[in-house]
Design a protein around this motif. Structure first.
Motif, PDB file in Angstrom:
ATOM      1  N   LEU A 218      12.760  15.484  -0.453  1.00 25.84           N
ATOM      2  CA  LEU A 218      13.033  15.818   0.943  1.00 25.84           C
ATOM      3  C   LEU A 218      11.915  15.374   1.864  1.00 25.84           C
ATOM      4  CD1 LEU A 218      14.573  19.390   0.563  1.00 25.84           C
ATOM      5  CD2 LEU A 218      15.748  17.204   0.814  1.00 25.84           C
ATOM      6  N   GLY A 219      10.703  15.274   1.337  1.00 27.92           N
ATOM      7  CA  GLY A 219       9.588  14.790   2.145  1.00 27.92           C
ATOM      8  C   GLY A 219       9.007  15.861   3.061  1.00 27.92           C
ATOM      9  N   THR A 220       8.216  15.421   4.024  1.00 25.73           N
ATOM     10  CA  THR A 220       7.527  16.317   4.941  1.00 25.73           C
ATOM     11  C   THR A 220       8.517  17.105   5.789  1.00 25.73           C
ATOM     12  OG1 THR A 220       5.743  14.690   5.081  1.00 25.73           O
ATOM     13  CG2 THR A 220       5.759  16.429   6.755  1.00 25.73           C
ATOM     14  N   PRO A 221       8.272  18.419   5.971  1.00 25.94           N
ATOM     15  CA  PRO A 221       9.142  19.197   6.869  1.00 25.94           C
ATOM     16  C   PRO A 221       9.180  18.587   8.268  1.00 25.94           C
ATOM     17  CG  PRO A 221       7.664  20.640   5.652  1.00 25.94           C
ATOM     18  CD  PRO A 221       7.204  19.237   5.401  1.00 25.94           C
ATOM     19  N   VAL A 236       3.151  13.532  23.803  1.00 26.36           N
ATOM     20  CA  VAL A 236       2.491  14.781  23.388  1.00 26.36           C
ATOM     21  C   VAL A 236       2.676  15.013  21.888  1.00 26.36           C
ATOM     22  CG1 VAL A 236       2.494  17.288  23.651  1.00 26.36           C
ATOM     23  CG2 VAL A 236       2.734  15.824  25.671  1.00 26.36           C
ATOM     24  N   ALA A 237       3.887  14.799  21.398  1.00 31.46           N
ATOM     25  CA  ALA A 237       4.177  15.065  19.986  1.00 31.46           C
ATOM     26  C   ALA A 237       3.364  14.166  19.066  1.00 31.46           C
ATOM     27  CB  ALA A 237       5.666  14.875  19.722  1.00 31.46           C
ATOM     28  N   ARG A 238       3.089  12.946  19.521  1.00 29.85           N
ATOM     29  CA  ARG A 238       2.328  12.021  18.677  1.00 29.85           C
ATOM     30  C   ARG A 238       0.861  12.418  18.546  1.00 29.85           C
ATOM     31  NH1 ARG A 238       5.278   6.293  20.434  1.00 29.85           N
ATOM     32  NH2 ARG A 238       6.863   6.383  18.779  1.00 29.85           N
ATOM     33  N   ARG A 239       0.404  13.361  19.349  1.00 31.76           N
ATOM     34  CA  ARG A 239      -0.941  13.903  19.164  1.00 31.76           C
ATOM     35  C   ARG A 239      -0.977  14.904  18.011  1.00 31.76           C
ATOM     36  NH1 ARG A 239      -1.872  15.338  25.562  1.00 31.76           N
ATOM     37  NH2 ARG A 239      -1.302  13.271  26.350  1.00 31.76           N
ATOM     38  N   PHE A 240       0.209  15.411  17.656  1.00 35.52           N
ATOM     39  CA  PHE A 240       0.298  16.385  16.576  1.00 35.52           C
ATOM     40  C   PHE A 240       0.688  15.747  15.246  1.00 35.52           C
ATOM     41  CE2 PHE A 240       0.367  19.115  20.180  1.00 35.52           C
ATOM     42  CZ  PHE A 240      -0.011  20.380  19.744  1.00 35.52           C
ATOM     43  N   ALA A 241       1.449  14.672  15.301  1.00 37.30           N
ATOM     44  CA  ALA A 241       1.947  14.060  14.066  1.00 37.30           C
ATOM     45  C   ALA A 241       2.117  12.560  14.266  1.00 37.30           C
ATOM     46  CB  ALA A 241       3.275  14.689  13.659  1.00 37.30           C
ATOM     47  N   GLU A 242       1.834  11.802  13.213  1.00 36.65           N
ATOM     48  CA  GLU A 242       2.008  10.349  13.281  1.00 36.65           C
ATOM     49  C   GLU A 242       3.478   9.962  13.185  1.00 36.65           C
ATOM     50  OE1 GLU A 242      -0.316   8.449  10.325  1.00 36.65           O
ATOM     51  OE2 GLU A 242      -2.242   9.160  11.104  1.00 36.65           O
ATOM     52  N   ASP A 243       4.225  10.736  12.420  1.00 35.34           N
ATOM     53  CA  ASP A 243       5.637  10.407  12.189  1.00 35.34           C
ATOM     54  C   ASP A 243       6.497  11.139  13.204  1.00 35.34           C
ATOM     55  OD1 ASP A 243       8.114   9.748  11.240  1.00 35.34           O
ATOM     56  OD2 ASP A 243       7.906  10.762   9.304  1.00 35.34           O
ATOM     57  N   VAL A 244       6.818  10.471  14.294  1.00 34.71           N
ATOM     58  CA  VAL A 244       7.676  11.031  15.334  1.00 34.71           C
ATOM     59  C   VAL A 244       8.693   9.962  15.728  1.00 34.71           C
ATOM     60  CG1 VAL A 244       7.825  12.120  17.601  1.00 34.71           C
ATOM     61  CG2 VAL A 244       5.749  12.413  16.224  1.00 34.71           C
ATOM     62  N   VAL A 245       9.961  10.303  15.696  1.00 33.11           N
ATOM     63  CA  VAL A 245      10.994   9.370  16.135  1.00 33.11           C
ATOM     64  C   VAL A 245      11.932  10.092  17.089  1.00 33.11           C
ATOM     65  CG1 VAL A 245      10.935   7.976  14.040  1.00 33.11           C
ATOM     66  CG2 VAL A 245      12.522   9.913  14.196  1.00 33.11           C
ATOM     67  N   VAL A 246      12.689   9.312  17.866  1.00 28.92           N
ATOM     68  CA  VAL A 246      13.695   9.863  18.760  1.00 28.92           C
ATOM     69  C   VAL A 246      15.061   9.592  18.163  1.00 28.92           C
ATOM     70  CG1 VAL A 246      14.689   9.787  21.067  1.00 28.92           C
ATOM     71  CG2 VAL A 246      12.216   9.523  20.770  1.00 28.92           C
ATOM     72  N   GLU A 247      15.852  10.645  18.027  1.00 29.96           N
ATOM     73  CA  GLU A 247      17.178  10.529  17.435  1.00 29.96           C
ATOM     74  C   GLU A 247      18.162  11.294  18.316  1.00 29.96           C
ATOM     75  OE1 GLU A 247      17.832  11.056  13.056  1.00 29.96           O
ATOM     76  OE2 GLU A 247      18.978  12.791  13.762  1.00 29.96           O
ATOM     77  N   LEU A 251      13.505  14.709  19.671  1.00 29.37           N
ATOM     78  CA  LEU A 251      12.381  14.280  18.850  1.00 29.37           C
ATOM     79  C   LEU A 251      12.531  14.831  17.442  1.00 29.37           C
ATOM     80  CD1 LEU A 251       9.278  14.911  21.160  1.00 29.37           C
ATOM     81  CD2 LEU A 251      10.749  12.893  21.048  1.00 29.37           C
ATOM     82  N   LEU A 252      12.285  14.000  16.449  1.00 33.61           N
ATOM     83  CA  LEU A 252      12.130  14.448  15.076  1.00 33.61           C
ATOM     84  C   LEU A 252      10.653  14.312  14.748  1.00 33.61           C
ATOM     85  CD1 LEU A 252      15.098  13.109  12.908  1.00 33.61           C
ATOM     86  CD2 LEU A 252      14.453  15.479  13.323  1.00 33.61           C
ATOM     87  N   VAL A 253       9.984  15.453  14.567  1.00 37.64           N
ATOM     88  CA  VAL A 253       8.535  15.477  14.401  1.00 37.64           C
ATOM     89  C   VAL A 253       8.204  15.958  12.992  1.00 37.64           C
ATOM     90  CG1 VAL A 253       6.357  16.319  15.365  1.00 37.64           C
ATOM     91  CG2 VAL A 253       8.378  16.125  16.836  1.00 37.64           C
ATOM     92  N   ALA A 254       7.477  15.132  12.224  1.00 38.67           N
ATOM     93  CA  ALA A 254       7.060  15.523  10.872  1.00 38.67           C
ATOM     94  C   ALA A 254       5.908  16.508  10.984  1.00 38.67           C
ATOM     95  CB  ALA A 254       6.644  14.298  10.071  1.00 38.67           C
ATOM     96  N   LEU A 255       6.265  17.787  11.107  1.00 38.48           N
ATOM     97  CA  LEU A 255       5.276  18.822  11.382  1.00 38.48           C
ATOM     98  C   LEU A 255       5.728  20.119  10.707  1.00 38.48           C
ATOM     99  CD1 LEU A 255       2.670  19.028  13.187  1.00 38.48           C
ATOM    100  CD2 LEU A 255       4.125  20.105  14.906  1.00 38.48           C
ATOM    101  N   ALA A 256       4.781  20.831  10.109  1.00 41.43           N
ATOM    102  CA  ALA A 256       5.101  22.095   9.466  1.00 41.43           C
ATOM    103  C   ALA A 256       5.612  23.099  10.498  1.00 41.43           C
ATOM    104  CB  ALA A 256       3.868  22.651   8.760  1.00 41.43           C
ATOM    105  N   ARG A 278      14.037  23.474  16.519  1.00 40.56           N
ATOM    106  CA  ARG A 278      14.666  23.987  15.298  1.00 40.56           C
ATOM    107  C   ARG A 278      14.274  23.102  14.123  1.00 40.56           C
ATOM    108  NH1 ARG A 278      18.402  21.067  18.162  1.00 40.56           N
ATOM    109  NH2 ARG A 278      19.819  19.686  17.004  1.00 40.56           N
ATOM    110  N   HIS A 279      14.567  23.596  12.948  1.00 49.33           N
ATOM    111  CA  HIS A 279      14.292  22.810  11.740  1.00 49.33           C
ATOM    112  C   HIS A 279      15.131  21.536  11.766  1.00 49.33           C
ATOM    113  CE1 HIS A 279      11.796  25.779   9.794  1.00 49.33           C
ATOM    114  NE2 HIS A 279      12.720  26.709   9.962  1.00 49.33           N
ATOM    115  N   GLY A 280      14.506  20.424  11.446  1.00 52.93           N
ATOM    116  CA  GLY A 280      15.230  19.156  11.412  1.00 52.93           C
ATOM    117  C   GLY A 280      15.095  18.456  10.081  1.00 52.93           C
ATOM    118  N   ASP A 281      14.822  19.245   9.030  1.00 57.07           N
ATOM    119  CA  ASP A 281      14.621  18.649   7.712  1.00 57.07           C
ATOM    120  C   ASP A 281      15.861  17.891   7.245  1.00 57.07           C
ATOM    121  OD1 ASP A 281      12.261  20.004   7.828  1.00 57.07           O
ATOM    122  OD2 ASP A 281      12.841  21.560   6.399  1.00 57.07           O
ATOM    123  N   ARG A 282      15.614  16.838   6.506  1.00 58.19           N
ATOM    124  CA  ARG A 282      16.720  16.157   5.847  1.00 58.19           C
ATOM    125  C   ARG A 282      17.247  17.044   4.730  1.00 58.19           C
ATOM    126  NH1 ARG A 282      15.027  10.473   3.756  1.00 58.19           N
ATOM    127  NH2 ARG A 282      13.408  11.715   2.807  1.00 58.19           N
TER     128      ARG A 282
END
Length: 304
Positions: A218-221, A236-247, A251-256, A278-282
């Motif tokens: 599943l990878g990073t939450p 702003v989100a990219r200051r918290f996580a490197e893996d951020v995409v727009v879907e 925003l889908l942010v790889a962040l705990a 909300r949770h966006g985990d795969r």
């Protein structure tokens, strides 16, 4: 949980010119619930049949419980339900299990214990031919449990069960592992596998694509953040996580998840309107689809 109960090396099966299983290297550890996943025709049942000695591999090796797959000494320590249960239709469920118990020289008390474990004790006296599909499946699992085997192999154990029966079966599988038994099961119900399995193997077109824990697959939450304007929120989100995409505008942010409050505070501080987080985990279904089709589940758009 490091002792290997099942290990294959280059396990291969050909049916004429068709390659059903292609050099599969599989490992199942003692005390775990191992989920074997794949589309119909991927080679799951063929692999399980080789592990049980029901068919011979074309090449490669399979070691089960420290011995050769299918050897009598090994089979005494295995319980299995593969390709649906087969019983004598005119006998009751209980009497069918009694026949199996006598053949294996097991005490009769194990029959009622097995019926209790699969919630069939009240219907044990009914003829097998009167059973529903779900009841037949549960009786097959009961047969696999006779004698408390070290390894239990289940091919689609929840097939034909209603939601309550599926929940009961799921609970049973978890209890078996807690008691020290090892469960190797194939299933197409990915959400269920995600909930109860320690590790999974994904097979497609006869090849084992991946073997790992569910968490690793599943990878990073991820957090799914609906915020506007999107471009400012992305910065702003990219200051918290490197893996951020727009879907789909979010925003889908790889962040705990525990870091969500800090992210929200920072977004608000930069005059970003936060509508929802909300949770966006795969899901395992998403990962499975990606691995077996080679495609992404959803089209991602990049915002710079």
């Amino acid at each position: 949980m490091n002792e290997l109960v099942v290990q294959t090396a280059g396990l291969t099966k050909r049916h004429g010119s068709r390659l059903a299983v292609d050099r599969v290297d599989l490992t199942v550890r003692r005390g775990e619930v191992y989920g074997f996943l794949g589309p119909n025709g991927a080679g799951k049942t063929t692999t399980l049949r080789m592990l049980l000695g029901l068919i011979r591999p074309t090449s490669g090796t399979a070691t089960v419980l420290g011995g050769a797959a299918g050897s009598p000494a090994v089979m005494e320590r295995i319980g299995a339900l593969v390709e649906g249960p087969g019983f004598m239709p005119y006998l009751s469920g209980r009497d069918n299990l009694r026949v199996l118990a006598r053949y294996r020289e097991l005490p009769e008390v194990v029959v009622d214990e097995a019926l209790e474990r699969v919630d069939l004790a009240a219907r044990g006296g009914d003829a097998f031919r009167a059973y529903s599909l779900g009841m037949k499946q549960r009786l097959g699992v009961a047969a696999a449990l006779l004698g408390d085997p070290e390894l239990i192999v289940l091919d689609e154990p929840t097939n034909g069960l209603d939601p309550a029966g599926m929940a009961s079966m799921r609970s049973l599988v978890v209890d078996l592992a807690r008691g020290g038994q090892t469960v190797l099961l194939s299933s197409h119900l990915l959400g269920e596998v995600q909930e109860i399995c320690h590790r999974v193997g994904v097979i497609s077109e006869g090849r084992l694509l991946r073997e790992s824990t569910v968490a690793e697959l599943l990878g990073t939450p991820r957090l799914r953040v609906h915020a506007e304007p999107v471009s400012e929120a992305l910065g702003v989100a990219r200051r918290f996580a490197e893996d951020v995409v727009v879907e789909h505008g979010e925003l889908l942010v790889a962040l705990a998840p525990e870091l969500a409050p800090a992210l929200v505070r920072e977004l608000v501080a930069h005059d970003v309107d936060v509508h929802s987080v909300r949770h966006g985990d795969r899901s395992l279904e998403d990962v499975f689809f990606e691995m077996t089709t080679g495609g992404a589940v959803a089209q991602k758009e990049t915002v710079s």
